[in-house]
Enzyme design. Structure first.
Site, PDB file in Angstrom:
ATOM      1  N   CYS A   1     -42.332  18.080 -14.430  1.00  0.00           N
ATOM      2  CA  CYS A   1     -43.603  17.850 -15.127  1.00  0.00           C
ATOM      3  C   CYS A   1     -44.349  16.599 -14.679  1.00  0.00           C
ATOM      4  O   CYS A   1     -45.480  16.699 -14.210  1.00  0.00           O
ATOM      5  CB  CYS A   1     -43.350  17.785 -16.623  1.00  0.00           C
ATOM      6  SG  CYS A   1     -42.506  19.239 -17.228  1.00  0.00           S
TER       7      CYS A   1
ATOM      8  N   THR B   1     -49.437  24.272 -18.568  1.00  0.00           N
ATOM      9  CA  THR B   1     -50.227  23.086 -18.239  1.00  0.00           C
ATOM     10  C   THR B   1     -51.207  23.435 -17.115  1.00  0.00           C
ATOM     11  O   THR B   1     -50.789  23.778 -16.009  1.00  0.00           O
ATOM     12  CB  THR B   1     -49.295  21.940 -17.792  1.00  0.00           C
ATOM     13  OG1 THR B   1     -48.372  21.691 -18.851  1.00  0.00           O
ATOM     14  CG2 THR B   1     -50.077  20.683 -17.486  1.00  0.00           C
TER      15      THR B   1
ATOM     16  N   LYS C   1     -53.045  16.885 -22.155  1.00  0.00           N
ATOM     17  CA  LYS C   1     -51.698  17.130 -21.615  1.00  0.00           C
ATOM     18  C   LYS C   1     -51.499  16.397 -20.284  1.00  0.00           C
ATOM     19  O   LYS C   1     -50.513  15.677 -20.080  1.00  0.00           O
ATOM     20  CB  LYS C   1     -51.487  18.642 -21.434  1.00  0.00           C
ATOM     21  CG  LYS C   1     -50.264  19.016 -20.645  1.00  0.00           C
ATOM     22  CD  LYS C   1     -48.998  18.697 -21.391  1.00  0.00           C
ATOM     23  CE  LYS C   1     -47.792  18.908 -20.498  1.00  0.00           C
ATOM     24  NZ  LYS C   1     -46.529  18.824 -21.200  1.00  0.00           N
TER      25      LYS C   1
ATOM     26  N   PHE D   1     -45.379  19.370 -25.583  1.00  0.00           N
ATOM     27  CA  PHE D   1     -44.920  18.016 -25.240  1.00  0.00           C
ATOM     28  C   PHE D   1     -43.402  17.867 -25.301  1.00  0.00           C
ATOM     29  O   PHE D   1     -42.897  16.752 -25.352  1.00  0.00           O
ATOM     30  CB  PHE D   1     -45.592  16.989 -26.163  1.00  0.00           C
ATOM     31  CG  PHE D   1     -47.093  17.006 -26.054  1.00  0.00           C
ATOM     32  CD1 PHE D   1     -47.731  16.433 -24.959  1.00  0.00           C
ATOM     33  CD2 PHE D   1     -47.877  17.627 -27.017  1.00  0.00           C
ATOM     34  CE1 PHE D   1     -49.112  16.470 -24.830  1.00  0.00           C
ATOM     35  CE2 PHE D   1     -49.261  17.675 -26.909  1.00  0.00           C
ATOM     36  CZ  PHE D   1     -49.880  17.094 -25.808  1.00  0.00           C
TER      37      PHE D   1
ATOM     38  N   GLY E   1     -38.654  11.940 -12.174  1.00  0.00           N
ATOM     39  CA  GLY E   1     -38.554  13.221 -11.476  1.00  0.00           C
ATOM     40  C   GLY E   1     -38.831  14.322 -12.471  1.00  0.00           C
ATOM     41  O   GLY E   1     -39.496  14.105 -13.479  1.00  0.00           O
TER      42      GLY E   1
ATOM     43  N   ARG F   1     -35.055  19.419 -10.166  1.00  0.00           N
ATOM     44  CA  ARG F   1     -36.387  19.439  -9.558  1.00  0.00           C
ATOM     45  C   ARG F   1     -36.958  18.017  -9.438  1.00  0.00           C
ATOM     46  O   ARG F   1     -36.991  17.279 -10.402  1.00  0.00           O
ATOM     47  CB  ARG F   1     -37.327  20.337 -10.370  1.00  0.00           C
ATOM     48  CG  ARG F   1     -37.042  21.818 -10.141  1.00  0.00           C
ATOM     49  CD  ARG F   1     -37.902  22.696 -11.018  1.00  0.00           C
ATOM     50  NE  ARG F   1     -37.489  22.659 -12.407  1.00  0.00           N
ATOM     51  CZ  ARG F   1     -38.108  23.310 -13.385  1.00  0.00           C
ATOM     52  NH1 ARG F   1     -39.162  24.041 -13.101  1.00  0.00           N
ATOM     53  NH2 ARG F   1     -37.676  23.235 -14.623  1.00  0.00           N
TER      54      ARG F   1
ATOM     55  N   GLY G   1     -35.752   1.875 -12.965  1.00  0.00           N
ATOM     56  CA  GLY G   1     -34.649   2.572 -12.306  1.00  0.00           C
ATOM     57  C   GLY G   1     -35.114   3.207 -11.012  1.00  0.00           C
ATOM     58  O   GLY G   1     -35.734   2.547 -10.170  1.00  0.00           O
TER      59      GLY G   1
ATOM     60  N   LYS H   1     -45.565  16.662 -11.020  1.00  0.00           N
ATOM     61  CA  LYS H   1     -46.511  17.776 -10.816  1.00  0.00           C
ATOM     62  C   LYS H   1     -47.847  17.510 -11.512  1.00  0.00           C
ATOM     63  O   LYS H   1     -48.919  17.722 -10.935  1.00  0.00           O
ATOM     64  CB  LYS H   1     -45.868  19.064 -11.357  1.00  0.00           C
ATOM     65  CG  LYS H   1     -46.793  20.250 -11.489  1.00  0.00           C
ATOM     66  CD  LYS H   1     -46.059  21.465 -12.012  1.00  0.00           C
ATOM     67  CE  LYS H   1     -45.892  21.491 -13.511  1.00  0.00           C
ATOM     68  NZ  LYS H   1     -47.111  21.772 -14.276  1.00  0.00           N
TER      69      LYS H   1
HETATM   70  C1  UGA Z   1     -41.973  15.132 -19.753  1.00  0.00           C
HETATM   71  C2  UGA Z   1     -42.659  14.536 -21.000  1.00  0.00           C
HETATM   72  O1  UGA Z   1     -41.880  13.443 -21.492  1.00  0.00           O
HETATM   73  C3  UGA Z   1     -42.796  15.595 -22.099  1.00  0.00           C
HETATM   74  O2  UGA Z   1     -43.519  15.065 -23.209  1.00  0.00           O
HETATM   75  C4  UGA Z   1     -43.544  16.805 -21.534  1.00  0.00           C
HETATM   76  O3  UGA Z   1     -43.660  17.845 -22.485  1.00  0.00           O
HETATM   77  C5  UGA Z   1     -42.814  17.337 -20.317  1.00  0.00           C
HETATM   78  O4  UGA Z   1     -42.700  16.287 -19.331  1.00  0.00           O
HETATM   79  C6  UGA Z   1     -43.623  18.486 -19.776  1.00  0.00           C
HETATM   80  O5  UGA Z   1     -44.765  18.251 -19.359  1.00  0.00           O
HETATM   81  O6  UGA Z   1     -43.175  19.629 -19.881  1.00  0.00           O
HETATM   82  P1  UGA Z   1     -39.431  15.641 -19.072  1.00  0.00           P
HETATM   83  O7  UGA Z   1     -39.957  16.006 -17.727  1.00  0.00           O
HETATM   84  O8  UGA Z   1     -38.449  16.541 -19.729  1.00  0.00           O
HETATM   85  O9  UGA Z   1     -40.637  15.484 -20.127  1.00  0.00           O
HETATM   86  O10 UGA Z   1     -38.718  14.241 -18.920  1.00  0.00           O
HETATM   87  P2  UGA Z   1     -38.950  12.739 -19.415  1.00  0.00           P
HETATM   88  O11 UGA Z   1     -38.011  12.421 -20.478  1.00  0.00           O
HETATM   89  O12 UGA Z   1     -40.382  12.457 -19.638  1.00  0.00           O
HETATM   90  O13 UGA Z   1     -38.480  11.946 -18.104  1.00  0.00           O
HETATM   91  C7  UGA Z   1     -39.175  12.130 -16.863  1.00  0.00           C
HETATM   92  C8  UGA Z   1     -38.576  11.252 -15.795  1.00  0.00           C
HETATM   93  O14 UGA Z   1     -38.891   9.887 -16.043  1.00  0.00           O
HETATM   94  C9  UGA Z   1     -37.041  11.309 -15.685  1.00  0.00           C
HETATM   95  O15 UGA Z   1     -36.703  11.359 -14.324  1.00  0.00           O
HETATM   96  C10 UGA Z   1     -36.574  10.006 -16.314  1.00  0.00           C
HETATM   97  O16 UGA Z   1     -35.364   9.553 -15.765  1.00  0.00           O
HETATM   98  C11 UGA Z   1     -37.726   9.071 -15.948  1.00  0.00           C
HETATM   99  N1  UGA Z   1     -37.888   7.936 -16.872  1.00  0.00           N
HETATM  100  C12 UGA Z   1     -38.224   8.130 -18.167  1.00  0.00           C
HETATM  101  C13 UGA Z   1     -37.735   6.640 -16.387  1.00  0.00           C
HETATM  102  O17 UGA Z   1     -37.442   6.434 -15.180  1.00  0.00           O
HETATM  103  N2  UGA Z   1     -37.935   5.586 -17.232  1.00  0.00           N
HETATM  104  C14 UGA Z   1     -38.265   5.757 -18.535  1.00  0.00           C
HETATM  105  O18 UGA Z   1     -38.440   4.740 -19.251  1.00  0.00           O
HETATM  106  C15 UGA Z   1     -38.416   7.055 -19.024  1.00  0.00           C
END
Ligand code: UGA
Length: 454
Positions: free
Chosen positions: A279, A132, A222, A166, A276, A346, A272, A282
């Site tokens: 991704c 990214t 992205k 993604f 965190g 992280r 909530g 950052k």
């Molecule tokens: C995120 C994106 O969802 C991916 O599409 C992307 O590829 C990835 O970053 C990346 O750029 O590599 P990820 O960091 O694994 O994926 O996690 P998410 O499922 O997006 O959750 C991120 C944070 O948001 C978590 O802390 C989660 O608890 C929080 N979250 C998520 C909420 O507080 N509420 C929600 O409704 C959804």
């Protein structure tokens, strides 16, 4: 096997979540894959078929493809161009001190690829940037480095594409096997066509929506995607604060109602403790930096970040007011990973909350089913790490649910009452049955829920 359509083989530089998952998936589809990881310990583990990351389904598949000789790991690009014709760059782009993404690893990977090409007779390899990066990086940073190191020119001596990833941690393999879209950025149609054909062969027979655009647009898609997801989370968290201050307010119901509007949709509206991980925070900072560096108003990004931080601090404020001060109080923090089904801490909400609790004099005990070791590396000896939920709750004045692991939702009210000195709960992830706990005589504050008694 599809390997014929996919070329002789693939090189992947960087064995993080994206690179390792991609490598294992490609190898499982019969593509000879070479994974380049400069960290010798990590590379050694992969060579032995041991996954360096906690990811559902990955250890078993990794073991299989290494055993079958389809995946190998090494620490340098070296002569791998003699055996492959496509290289994915999947190295990290952490935030540097001025808020800009640190492109050191991307530059180093580009240089290594260029140098390898300078001594290789391989014709027109395809280089794909999956890391990214800010808009313009692939064309104005990666391309010149490869051209200079290789003595070849882009579009002639090699092809270059941007192809953002993604996948989500916790379902990385599933997401890699079933992507919802493919974005390809290229200046030359031949480059885009080659990557498109590669994916058609890889995902055949399913057809995945594919968008072909310029490298800068692909890079921006992205960043904008992750910023938009973060926006949705901060939006619902701000609404959750409003709910707490509104009679009968319940953000869960508000999210349900919002989600019924097809223009909004139900996903990423879970209130909530905020977002965190490696991704969303950052990439939001990268976009804020990029907008500001162009003289644009980045205050929306600033606000998303601000709400996310406030959401965590509010929990500590709440803990302080519920306990009448935190000094000397024992707080059990349940959940350390930034989300369930990962051991990644992280930018996890738990870390920020724990640091704040400690600075206000609390004694912290913590539990996580997967992330204790990673949390210990960050927080050191300032926290007592518990392998059992019961040990964490024992003698606690307050418990905070910081990650929505399913096992916490199953905690019995009588267990809480018998173990805790003072059965007081803050449900930061909205997974407990608030009414049942209140009926059992437990004081509980649920984020986004109006609770006059807590
Ligand atoms: C995120 C994106 O969802 C991916 O599409 C992307 O590829 C990835 O970053 C990346 O750029 O590599 P990820 O960091 O694994 O994926 O996690 P998410 O499922 O997006 O959750 C991120 C944070 O948001 C978590 O802390 C989660 O608890 C929080 N979250 C998520 C909420 O507080 N509420 C929600 O409704 C959804």
């Amino acid at each position: 096997m599809l390997a014929g359509d996919l070329g002789r083989g693939v090189g992947v530089i960087g064995a993080g979540y994206v690179g390792l998952t991609l490598s294992v998936f490609l190898a499982s589809k019969g593509v000879r894959t070479i994974c380049v990881e400069k960290n010798e310990v990590k590379a050694g583990k992969i060579m032995r078929g041991v996954s360096p990351i906690h990811e559902q389904g990955l250890p078993e598949l990794l073991q299989r493809v290494v055993r079958d000789g389809m995946l190998e790991a090494r620490t340098e690009v070296g002569d791998m161009l003699e055996r492959i014709d496509t290289i994915f760059i999947t190295v990290g782009t952490p935030t540097s001190s001025d808020g800009a993404p640190d492109l050191t690893q991307v530059k180093e990977a580009s240089r290594q690829v260029g140098e390898a090409m300078s001594t290789s007779r391989a014709a027109t390899p395809l280089i794909v940037v999956k890391s990214t990066v800010p808009p313009g990086t692939t064309w104005h940073v990666v391309r010149p480095i490869i051209e200079e190191a290789s003595g070849r020119s882009c579009g002639d001596g090699f092809h270059l594409c941007v192809n953002p990833e993604f996948l989500r941690e916790g379902s990385a393999l599933q997401d890699t096997m079933n992507p919802d879209r493919i974005i390809i950025g290229a200046k030359h149609s031949e480059a885009a066509e080659r990557l498109k054909k590669f994916y058609e062969a890889l995902y055949h027979p399913s057809k995945i929506p594919t968008l072909v655009t310029t490298p800068a647009n692909a890079e921006l898609i992205k960043l904008a995607t992750n910023a938009y997801l973060a926006l949705k989370i901060s939006f619902i968290n701000l609404i959750s604060q409003i709910c707490e201050a509104t009679e009968d307010g319940d953000v869960g119901v508000i999210a349900e109602g919002l989600g019924l509007d097809p223009r909004i949709g139900p996903l990423f509206l879970r209130a909530g403790l905020g977002f965190g991980g490696s991704c969303l925070p950052k990439d939001l900072r990268a976009l804020r930096w990029f907008a500001a560096s162009r003289g644009l108003d980045a205050s929306l990004f600033e606000a998303i970040i601000g709400i996310n931080r406030a959401q965590r601090l509010r929990v500590v404020e709440k803990a302080e007011s519920m306990l009448g001060g935190l000094s000397g109080k024992r707080v059990a923090v349940l959940g350390l990973a930034f989300k369930p089904r990962t051991d990644d801490v992280r930018e996890a909400a738990s870390l920020e909350i724990i640091r704040e609790l400690l600075s206000r004099g609390a004694e912290v005990r913590a539990h996580d089913p997967a992330a204790l070791d990673n949390a210990r590396q960050v927080l050191g000896g300032s926290v007592t790490y518990c392998h059992r939920v019961e040990d964490c709750l024992n003698g606690a004045d307050l418990a905070i649910i910081a990650t929505e692991w399913s096992e916490y939702a199953a905690i019995d009210p009588s267990t809480l009452k018998s173990l805790m000195r003072n059965p007081l709960i803050i449900d930061g992830r909205r997974i407990l049955n608030t009414r049942q706990l209140i009926e059992a005589g437990i004081r509980i504050h649920t984020v986004g829920l109006h609770s006059p008694s807590a």
